[in-house]
Design an enzyme around this catalytic site. Sequence first.
Site, short mmCIF file in Angstrom:
data_model
loop_
_atom_site.label_atom_id
_atom_site.label_comp_id
_atom_site.label_asym_id
_atom_site.label_seq_id
_atom_site.Cartn_x
_atom_site.Cartn_y
_atom_site.Cartn_z
N SER A 45 -27.43 23.88 -7.99
CA SER A 45 -28.40 22.86 -8.40
C SER A 45 -28.53 22.74 -9.92
O SER A 45 -29.09 21.76 -10.41
CB SER A 45 -29.76 23.17 -7.79
OG SER A 45 -30.23 24.45 -8.19
N ASP A 147 -45.21 15.70 7.01
CA ASP A 147 -43.90 15.20 6.61
C ASP A 147 -43.78 13.78 7.12
O ASP A 147 -43.50 13.56 8.30
CB ASP A 147 -42.77 16.06 7.17
CG ASP A 147 -41.42 15.73 6.56
OD1 ASP A 147 -41.12 14.53 6.42
OD2 ASP A 147 -40.66 16.66 6.22
N ARG A 209 -39.20 22.63 -5.47
CA ARG A 209 -38.86 22.20 -6.82
C ARG A 209 -40.12 22.28 -7.68
O ARG A 209 -41.21 21.92 -7.24
CB ARG A 209 -38.31 20.76 -6.83
CG ARG A 209 -36.92 20.63 -6.22
CD ARG A 209 -35.85 21.26 -7.10
NE ARG A 209 -34.50 21.01 -6.64
CZ ARG A 209 -33.80 21.81 -5.83
NH1 ARG A 209 -34.37 22.93 -5.38
NH2 ARG A 209 -32.56 21.51 -5.48
N ASP A 233 -41.99 30.23 -7.03
CA ASP A 233 -40.58 30.59 -7.18
C ASP A 233 -39.85 29.53 -8.00
O ASP A 233 -38.74 29.78 -8.47
CB ASP A 233 -39.93 30.73 -5.80
CG ASP A 233 -38.45 31.08 -5.89
OD1 ASP A 233 -38.13 32.12 -6.51
OD2 ASP A 233 -37.62 30.31 -5.36
N GLU A 238 -37.49 24.34 -15.60
CA GLU A 238 -36.53 25.44 -15.47
C GLU A 238 -35.29 25.15 -16.31
O GLU A 238 -34.86 24.00 -16.42
CB GLU A 238 -36.09 25.57 -14.00
CG GLU A 238 -37.13 26.14 -13.08
CD GLU A 238 -36.59 26.30 -11.65
OE1 GLU A 238 -35.35 26.38 -11.47
OE2 GLU A 238 -37.41 26.37 -10.72
N HIS A 255 -36.67 31.26 -9.02
CA HIS A 255 -35.96 30.34 -8.13
C HIS A 255 -34.93 31.09 -7.28
O HIS A 255 -33.76 30.71 -7.20
CB HIS A 255 -35.28 29.23 -8.93
CG HIS A 255 -34.99 28.00 -8.14
ND1 HIS A 255 -34.91 26.75 -8.69
CD2 HIS A 255 -34.75 27.81 -6.81
CE1 HIS A 255 -34.63 25.84 -7.77
NE2 HIS A 255 -34.52 26.48 -6.60
N TYR A 259 -32.17 33.19 -2.01
CA TYR A 259 -31.04 34.00 -2.46
C TYR A 259 -30.79 35.24 -1.61
O TYR A 259 -30.58 36.34 -2.14
CB TYR A 259 -31.26 34.42 -3.92
CG TYR A 259 -30.68 33.45 -4.93
CD1 TYR A 259 -30.68 32.08 -4.68
CD2 TYR A 259 -30.17 33.88 -6.13
CE1 TYR A 259 -30.17 31.19 -5.60
CE2 TYR A 259 -29.66 33.00 -7.06
CZ TYR A 259 -29.66 31.66 -6.79
OH TYR A 259 -29.15 30.77 -7.70
#
Length: 376
Positions: A45, A147, A209, A233, A238, A255, A259
């Site tokens: 990203s 949503d 984000r 996070d 960033e 972020h 991971y």
Amino acid sequence: MKIVADENMPYVDALFGDLGEIIRVDGRSLQAQQLSDIDVLLVRSVTKVNAGLLASCKNLQFVGTATIGMDHIDTQYLDSREIGYANAPGCNATAVGEYAFIAMLELARRFSEPLKDKVVGIVGAGNTGSAVQKCLEAYGVKTLLHDPFVAQSADPRAFVSLDRLVELCDVISLHVPLTKTGRHPTWYLFDEKRLASLKPGTWLLNCCRGEVIDNRALIALKRQREDIKLVLDVWEGEPHPMPELVPLTEIATPHIAGYSLEGKARGTFMLYQALMARLDKSGDKSMDSLLPALWSHAVTLNEQPEEKGLLTLSRLVYDLRDDDELFRQRFLNNNGFDLMRKNHKHRREFSALTLANNACSDVDWLSNIGFSGVGL
């Protein structure tokens, strides 16, 4: 075939090495002149893939991003040049879901407020939001979903408005893509007004984000309301978070919610599959072969774990406190944010821990959360 890949993308050599030459690059500082004669580009990203980056790429056949989101990829430009592309939807959904769930358990322990007593609102019911809901519902926590896109599909779950979710929920976890246009833009979705409407004691988690929350408004809110608890996070700006925001959080990480080793392997493997399909070849690699052996033998359950015990099991797989501590120490260092991401190679998912059931009743919920081997 010449393949350029982000230096932080794992398992590239194992999966793509048979196809040609692999060149590793810093994805954040990648320049057009590095790509003039490449055939395949593999990014994350941090790389903006657009006409400016690819104008001199005459042989480019395929762009792959090992991410869920595609907001950093100019797909219209790729379509105009008939360049194939693929992302990796869902590759790190389990990891993000488990991160959010563990963070909630950590806050519950820290503030002596049982998670089972909370109502958790999940904003964004795609892959990652659904993974959070899976963990919470397996543990018996009530969830509400918002949503507007999924709500209009055939999804059978119930949905509420965002204002209603904010009104009713004790915990809010954000899992939306970053969009600035369209019917439901998410840029500053939580702006000054919406942040001010949070009910007393709300826990707010952002694992999608940074710009989904107005970070300056968040700083102002937190300075006025210590009752709001933050898990961040992702950060506006960033890899340079606003330094004054970090000390105002309860948990802060660079972020890395997605991971896990499993998530990373899954993302790269999905791009391998997409490229092989583009080349009309059958791949001979498997994802299981990429992962190291499990680090632990089975943990035996002699009694039904309470919330403290569940957190202990979670910490055996991933102790979120370690990343929080390291982030606070290093995020202001030169390239500190990116170096922490680059060197983050230790985390596994719940499935890496096998639980042996020593005659405990009703432990299937641990399997539903994601642990292996229980309910035997």
